[in-house]
Design a protein around this motif. Sequence first.
Motif, mmCIF file in Angstrom:
data_model
loop_
_atom_site.group_PDB
_atom_site.id
_atom_site.type_symbol
_atom_site.label_atom_id
_atom_site.label_comp_id
_atom_site.label_asym_id
_atom_site.label_seq_id
_atom_site.Cartn_x
_atom_site.Cartn_y
_atom_site.Cartn_z
ATOM 1 N N GLU A 199 0.643 -1.272 -0.200
ATOM 2 C CA GLU A 199 -0.115 -0.118 -0.036
ATOM 3 C C GLU A 199 0.817 1.129 0.099
ATOM 4 O OE1 GLU A 199 -3.143 0.126 -0.454
ATOM 5 O OE2 GLU A 199 -3.018 -1.975 -0.640
ATOM 6 N N GLU A 200 2.102 1.131 0.820
ATOM 7 C CA GLU A 200 2.916 2.388 0.710
ATOM 8 C C GLU A 200 3.517 2.550 -0.543
ATOM 9 O OE1 GLU A 200 7.165 3.857 2.826
ATOM 10 O OE2 GLU A 200 6.030 2.007 3.700
ATOM 11 N N LEU A 201 3.901 1.430 -1.568
ATOM 12 C CA LEU A 201 4.268 1.658 -2.706
ATOM 13 C C LEU A 201 3.287 2.237 -3.878
ATOM 14 C CD1 LEU A 201 6.501 -1.620 -3.508
ATOM 15 C CD2 LEU A 201 7.205 0.749 -3.647
ATOM 16 N N TYR A 202 1.993 1.954 -3.548
ATOM 17 C CA TYR A 202 0.992 2.398 -4.442
ATOM 18 C C TYR A 202 0.707 3.904 -4.066
ATOM 19 C CZ TYR A 202 -0.957 -2.325 -5.336
ATOM 20 O OH TYR A 202 -1.300 -3.771 -5.751
ATOM 21 N N ALA A 203 0.831 4.087 -2.937
ATOM 22 C CA ALA A 203 0.651 5.572 -2.448
ATOM 23 C C ALA A 203 1.923 6.488 -2.991
ATOM 24 C CB ALA A 203 0.719 5.931 -1.066
ATOM 25 N N ARG A 204 2.961 5.959 -2.981
ATOM 26 C CA ARG A 204 4.192 6.834 -3.768
ATOM 27 C C ARG A 204 4.289 6.824 -5.037
ATOM 28 N NH1 ARG A 204 9.065 7.089 -0.492
ATOM 29 N NH2 ARG A 204 10.001 6.764 -2.744
ATOM 30 N N ILE A 205 3.706 5.689 -5.613
ATOM 31 C CA ILE A 205 3.633 5.714 -7.155
ATOM 32 C C ILE A 205 2.463 6.737 -7.467
ATOM 33 C CG2 ILE A 205 2.540 4.415 -9.295
ATOM 34 C CD1 ILE A 205 4.143 2.100 -8.066
ATOM 35 N N ASN A 206 1.200 6.689 -6.942
ATOM 36 C CA ASN A 206 0.292 7.811 -7.247
ATOM 37 C C ASN A 206 0.847 9.118 -6.957
ATOM 38 O OD1 ASN A 206 -1.359 5.431 -7.829
ATOM 39 N ND2 ASN A 206 -2.338 5.641 -5.813
ATOM 40 N N GLN A 207 1.543 9.446 -6.052
ATOM 41 C CA GLN A 207 2.003 10.798 -5.702
ATOM 42 C C GLN A 207 3.045 11.092 -6.777
ATOM 43 O OE1 GLN A 207 0.832 13.040 -3.912
ATOM 44 N NE2 GLN A 207 2.467 14.635 -4.335
ATOM 45 N N ARG A 208 4.004 10.138 -7.128
ATOM 46 C CA ARG A 208 5.016 10.525 -7.967
ATOM 47 C C ARG A 208 4.425 11.009 -9.198
ATOM 48 N NH1 ARG A 208 10.167 6.562 -9.713
ATOM 49 N NH2 ARG A 208 8.409 5.570 -10.874
ATOM 50 N N VAL A 209 3.264 10.478 -9.637
ATOM 51 C CA VAL A 209 2.775 10.596 -11.134
ATOM 52 C C VAL A 209 2.249 12.002 -10.914
ATOM 53 C CG1 VAL A 209 0.853 10.246 -12.675
ATOM 54 C CG2 VAL A 209 2.087 8.083 -11.794
ATOM 55 N N LEU A 210 1.804 12.391 -10.035
ATOM 56 C CA LEU A 210 1.073 13.727 -9.992
ATOM 57 C C LEU A 210 2.408 14.724 -9.859
ATOM 58 C CD1 LEU A 210 -1.424 13.346 -6.946
ATOM 59 C CD2 LEU A 210 -2.017 13.399 -9.513
ATOM 60 N N GLU A 211 3.486 14.498 -9.298
ATOM 61 C CA GLU A 211 4.554 15.172 -9.285
ATOM 62 C C GLU A 211 5.228 15.366 -10.777
ATOM 63 O OE1 GLU A 211 7.037 13.502 -6.402
ATOM 64 O OE2 GLU A 211 5.908 14.403 -4.607
ATOM 65 N N MET A 212 5.028 14.355 -11.552
ATOM 66 C CA MET A 212 5.555 14.232 -12.813
ATOM 67 C C MET A 212 4.864 15.129 -13.587
ATOM 68 S SD MET A 212 6.533 10.316 -13.593
ATOM 69 C CE MET A 212 8.086 9.429 -12.955
ATOM 70 N N MET A 213 3.518 15.170 -13.255
ATOM 71 C CA MET A 213 2.591 16.190 -14.094
ATOM 72 C C MET A 213 2.896 17.659 -13.827
ATOM 73 S SD MET A 213 0.915 14.190 -16.257
ATOM 74 C CE MET A 213 -0.238 15.512 -16.701
ATOM 75 N N ASP A 214 3.177 17.969 -12.573
ATOM 76 C CA ASP A 214 3.509 19.430 -12.148
ATOM 77 C C ASP A 214 4.825 19.758 -12.675
ATOM 78 O OD1 ASP A 214 1.283 19.728 -10.626
ATOM 79 O OD2 ASP A 214 2.392 18.898 -8.887
ATOM 80 N N LEU A 215 5.944 18.478 -13.106
ATOM 81 C CA LEU A 215 7.015 19.016 -13.507
ATOM 82 C C LEU A 215 7.063 19.168 -15.029
ATOM 83 C CD1 LEU A 215 9.329 16.596 -11.345
ATOM 84 C CD2 LEU A 215 9.443 19.000 -11.229
ATOM 85 N N GLY A 216 6.027 18.891 -15.609
ATOM 86 C CA GLY A 216 5.824 18.898 -17.132
ATOM 87 C C GLY A 216 5.850 17.779 -18.101
#
Length: 302
Positions: A199-216
């Motif tokens: 579940e921690e991995l899932y949460a980290r992946i979901n958040q990282r995708v959002l951060e990638m979108m913010d980065l462009g």
Amino acid sequence: MKTLVVVLGPTGVGKTELCIDIANYLHTPIINADSRQVFAEIPIGTAAPTKEQQRAVKHYFVGNLHIDDYYSASMYENDVLHLLDHLFTNNDVAMMSGGSMMYIDAVCNGIDDIPTVDEHTRETLKRRLAEEGLPALVEELKRLDPEHYEFVDKKNPRRVVHALEICHMTGNTYSSYRTNTKKQRPFNIIKIGLNRPREELYARINQRVLEMMDLGLEEEARSVLPYRHLNSLNTVGYRELFDYFDGNITLDDAVFKIQSNTRRYMRKQLTWFMRDKSIKWVEPNNIKEIYNFIDKTICLNP
């Protein structure tokens, strides 16, 4: 004896920052083992080490190729072995880090000596893939090499096309070259696997995708859209955004699918790695355990 320390794990587990600490501890650069981070045009979607991280520790095989360059696990194997010859001249320890299963296996175990595909054959199959589509080539592979057809990933154009390239170029089946013979290396190999609760991995992946979108990430995907047919872009993050650009899904749907497909890839990585009983598994926050394991293992293999 010289030792290669391999730090591996699924996407989103936190390899990059931790491996910088380990590399500084070992006084060694990092050999990157991510098959997509080698391409210079797509650093955001592949979560490549940042310029700052690369200044902290020298990284090899990051952004050293372009998306239209042909590269394979066998080429990576040869390149890394040549690099290790150089690194081991002055150091007893080298370090490799990543999550690309085939790349890591190629260096640690070797891969079969499959003939190098000539440019004419490669271009011919690339054109046929674009004109005829993947299903037609899958059916051709079923006819030419039914043994390999049984277990090949039929949704992966790179795997299907490469097998057909060998069939057409040599007149032999691709499966006839696959002996799965493990090659001996003139150095010790230590494998450390990083993992977290699911579940921690899932949460980290979901958040990282959002951060990638913010980065462009969206802008990065648009910049490579004209090259969408290339295998280097048959990758999570770009396929979904290309569908959005085509008007097939909304941007929110694309982001959701990137998260979902990344989680699926993470599970695939773990399934692959868990078959290797030589891997020492630790959680990323147990860095002292990692250091102790490395020191103890190297001492046991002088």
